[in-house]
Structures are given as C-alpha cells and as structure tokens.
Design a protein around this motif. Sequence first.
Motif, PDB file in Angstrom:
ATOM      1  N   GLU A   1       0.865  -1.078   0.039  1.00  0.00           N
ATOM      2  CA  GLU A   1       0.229   0.285   0.395  1.00  0.00           C
ATOM      3  C   GLU A   1       0.698   1.336  -0.362  1.00  0.00           C
ATOM      4  O   GLU A   1       1.683   1.422   0.686  1.00  0.00           O
ATOM      5  N   ARG A   2       0.418   2.390  -0.700  1.00  0.00           N
ATOM      6  CA  ARG A   2       1.427   3.216  -1.216  1.00  0.00           C
ATOM      7  C   ARG A   2       1.283   4.376   0.042  1.00  0.00           C
ATOM      8  O   ARG A   2       2.741   4.909   0.781  1.00  0.00           O
ATOM      9  N   ARG A   3      -0.238   3.911   1.132  1.00  0.00           N
ATOM     10  CA  ARG A   3      -0.410   5.299   2.137  1.00  0.00           C
ATOM     11  C   ARG A   3       0.575   4.748   3.121  1.00  0.00           C
ATOM     12  O   ARG A   3       1.742   5.367   4.063  1.00  0.00           O
ATOM     13  N   GLU A   4       0.812   2.618   3.365  1.00  0.00           N
ATOM     14  CA  GLU A   4       1.742   3.011   4.270  1.00  0.00           C
ATOM     15  C   GLU A   4       2.626   3.051   3.933  1.00  0.00           C
ATOM     16  O   GLU A   4       3.672   3.311   5.107  1.00  0.00           O
TER      17      GLU A   4
ATOM     18  N   GLN B   1       3.757   5.296   2.570  1.00  0.00           N
ATOM     19  CA  GLN B   1       3.908   6.929   3.132  1.00  0.00           C
ATOM     20  C   GLN B   1       4.247   6.743   4.955  1.00  0.00           C
ATOM     21  O   GLN B   1       5.299   8.444   5.194  1.00  0.00           O
TER      22      GLN B   1
ATOM     23  N   GLU C   1      -2.346  17.524   0.638  1.00  0.00           N
ATOM     24  CA  GLU C   1      -3.609  16.911   1.651  1.00  0.00           C
ATOM     25  C   GLU C   1      -4.601  17.258   2.819  1.00  0.00           C
ATOM     26  O   GLU C   1      -5.821  16.597   2.671  1.00  0.00           O
TER      27      GLU C   1
END
Length: 504
Positions: free
Chosen positions: A108-111, A113, A159
């Motif tokens: 996951e890209r968010r994780e 990040q 964001e």
Amino acid sequence: MTENGKASTGSALFANRCAGVLLHPTSLPSTSGFASGDLGKEAYHFVNFLADAGFSIWQMLPTGPTHGDLSPYQSLSAHAGNPELISLEALVERGWMSPNDPALHSKERRERQVGRQRAAQGFFAAAQENTHLQHQYDSFCKDHKAWLDDFALFLSLREHFQRKPWNEWPLEFIRRDAAALEKAREDFAEEIRVYCFEQFVFFQQWHDLRQYARKKNIYFFGDMPIFVAHDSADVWAEQHNFRLDDEGNPLTVAGVPPDYFSEFGQHWGNPHYDWERMEADGFQWWLARLRSQLNLFDLIRVDHFRGFEAFWEIPGKVKDARQGRWVKAPGKALLAACFKEYHSLPLVAENLGVITDEVEQLRQDFSLPGMLVLQFGFDGNAENPHLPHRHSLLDVIYTGTHDNDTTVGWYESLNQTARQQIDEYFFHAQDTMPWLLIKAAFASVSRMAIVPMQDLLELSSEHRMNMPGTTDKNWTWRFSWEQVPENLAVKVHKLLALYGRLAR
C-alpha cells in the motif's frame, strides 16, 4: 556534422558507438513485495547486469512524484524526485527505520508513506546527535530552496484539502496570499519537514546509485516532459508563467491531433506556457528546470520536442483534442538561451509524431540527436526515415519506446504484407522477433541504440508499459529476475562486440 565529418552534439556520449536499455526504476523487481521498484539493491543489481552485458546507457522515464494514475509525465513537480522510489531497506541500514516496520513489506502506497514519516522521525533524532548529518540536510534544503519550499508547502496543503487540485482550494491559497501562506507554513511545519526529508533521501540515494553506475561506465539518460501538470507545485507557485485565468484555470491546454497512437488525438490537459513572459526574463524558469535535470542525468530526452516549434492549443474548457490548433513557440530563442547558460547541453529531441520541416530545422540548428523507431519503419515506403538505410550518426535508434507495443506483440499484430516486407528487407534472415529488430538497432550506423527491457526478455503485449490515450493498467509493469535468461548478458555482450557498441 563538424568540418571533419564527425557527429556534433552537446553530449560526449555520442563520440562513440554505444547501446543502452530503456527501463523505468519502478519496473525493477521489488525485494519487499511492493508494487514498484526503487533505488535499492535491485537497482544496483540492474546496473551490474548492464555492465556485464556491455551496455553504456540506462534510459528512464521522468522520475518526479506522480498523481494517482502513476503517469510519470504528469508529475507534481518538475524538480522533485518520486518518494516512492526511496528504498526503505536503505533507511533501515542507516538506522533511521526499524527493521520490523510494517511499511517494509506493505504493497500500500499510504502505508509506505507513513513508514517514511517514521523514518523522518528517526533521521531528525539522529541528526540531533550528529552535526555532520544535520549539516548535510541543511545544505540540501538551502541548495534546493528555490523549488523545495513551495513544493513541500504545496504537498502539505494538498493533503489538507483532500488532494483536490490547487485551483479548487480556498481563494486565498489559489492566489497565494502572503499571510495565508505564512500561517500555513507554521501550521504544517512538521509535514513540511517530512516532505523535505523525503527529497533529501531521494537525492542522496539517487546520487549514490549514479556514482556506482558511473564506476561501471553506465550513464543515466533521463526524460523531461515539455509540459508540466496543472496540478503541480510548479504551476501553483509560478502562475505568471502559465496561461491561466484569475482562478487558476487553464485558458488553453496541451495535447496532440490525431496521429499513429490515437485516431481522435490526445487531450493532455497541461496548461500552456506564457511564452512571451518567459522570453522577457530570459527563460529563467527553463534554466532552473534544466539545472535540476542536469543534477540527475548525463543525457536528457526532451519529450514532445516539436512543441518548442509549435504546440497544439486546445481551449481550456474543450475536451475534444481535434478542436485544437497549431500555435508557434519561441523554440529558437529558448534553446539559444539554454545553450548559452549550459554550453554543452546534453539533449535529445523526441521528434516522433506530426513532424514538420520547421521542427527538424530547429533540431538541426542546435545539432540535437533525434529518435527513430524501427517499429515505425515498415509501411512499404522506402523513404521512411525509420528504416535502417535512412539512419544518420546523430539518431538514437529504438526497437520501440515506452509508448509502443513490445516488439513481439507488434510483430504478431502485423498483416502478411508487412511481415513479407520485413523478411525481404532483412535478407530473409533466420532470426525471430524480437532479436531481428534488436540486431538491426545494434547494426545501425547511428551512434546510440536503445532497447526496452521487455524486448531483451522477449515479452508479449501484456507486458507493455503504456498504451497512449488510455488510463487503465499503464505504468505498472515490472520484470523479475526469473524472466532473465541465464546467458542473456553473454549473448548481448557478443552482439555489442560484433557491432562495435561495447562500453568503453
């Protein structure tokens, strides 16, 4: 040509015959299971493969941070590096990140990040005890201040406003009210610090990899899109350099008319430059952009070079690319300013698509190498410039590009007439695709030949990188070392020796 008949260009890489591979770093294998390659151990492994095979060039796509569609040609910044390319494993080795951090094996890209945010905390804690580390970080921020401050603030605001395009933010931020921006810098100080850390790490890892590659006689060939994304720090921070209305909306946008890749043309949506204003200050925006690219690459491809001579202008509110028109651009003045500033500027012109005599004259005025694609050559016309007998020293020869089908897929799609022409053109050679085209590229008189990694691996259409005019399943292809035949480096090395292209 120079007086002695040798090729003349801004790059010393054209002094001798050489060859390279087209592979974006995101297409590298991932040791962590993440859906993208990075600048870690697999990148060094790939450099070793290039060196073992005798290649000199690693060509990539643009390396900036992308939007959700992952297109490297619609970046959030013309200067920044893509934080997704940061090797988290390298951050563990530096002691800034725990070896048990869940981001290390997350897809996951968010994780990931969030993992980089934790690494930033580790870094700044270490920097309190290590004055040299703190000095490195401070020097980086100072050296890149011209774009880094606005970029980090832009991402923080983006964001905060749920990743909406900047022209949908509150008006005080669209118009960059000084008081509003100053308060935002205070409110988002921690977020800004993390974004600056990401860029510090990206450039550090990049330059370490580039230095390693240089020792192996491998040079980096980059890609600079002629236009920048509307939703980017560049347009938001320097709105005066773009054709926008008072609310930040593009008055006109870029694209191309119908061509080989799309029968309806392409609507890219990039805002057009205010060329008159740019020319008035000596094209300072472009000089700064090139400075950033020269800090990363040994050779730079100018994507859609023809836009320097004339660009396809589509009204801002129109979605049909066919309703655009050609408008002249001050390409000669721009390139003159760039070469005056940087002298031996190592540029390659992407001159594919609708190319006029004026575009070619502009390219030749500055002795810029152009691009020729073997897949485009076999239309039955003996004067087709993509055919090997039409090549010149300062062409860069490709079997195909990131926008093409793989050579195997391309050949399988041809009708019998086209296949017969290929067979006759190459003396009824016994080689199968893609090696027939790869050998043709290596045999070309042109100084530089580039082969996509997919072709070296003999892969079919399902492995192509991009299909222009579509938005599904692009930019996500990766290879695995299991796909690489054990003798591939030896096989290529023999061919490069045969055709005089071994790294020197």
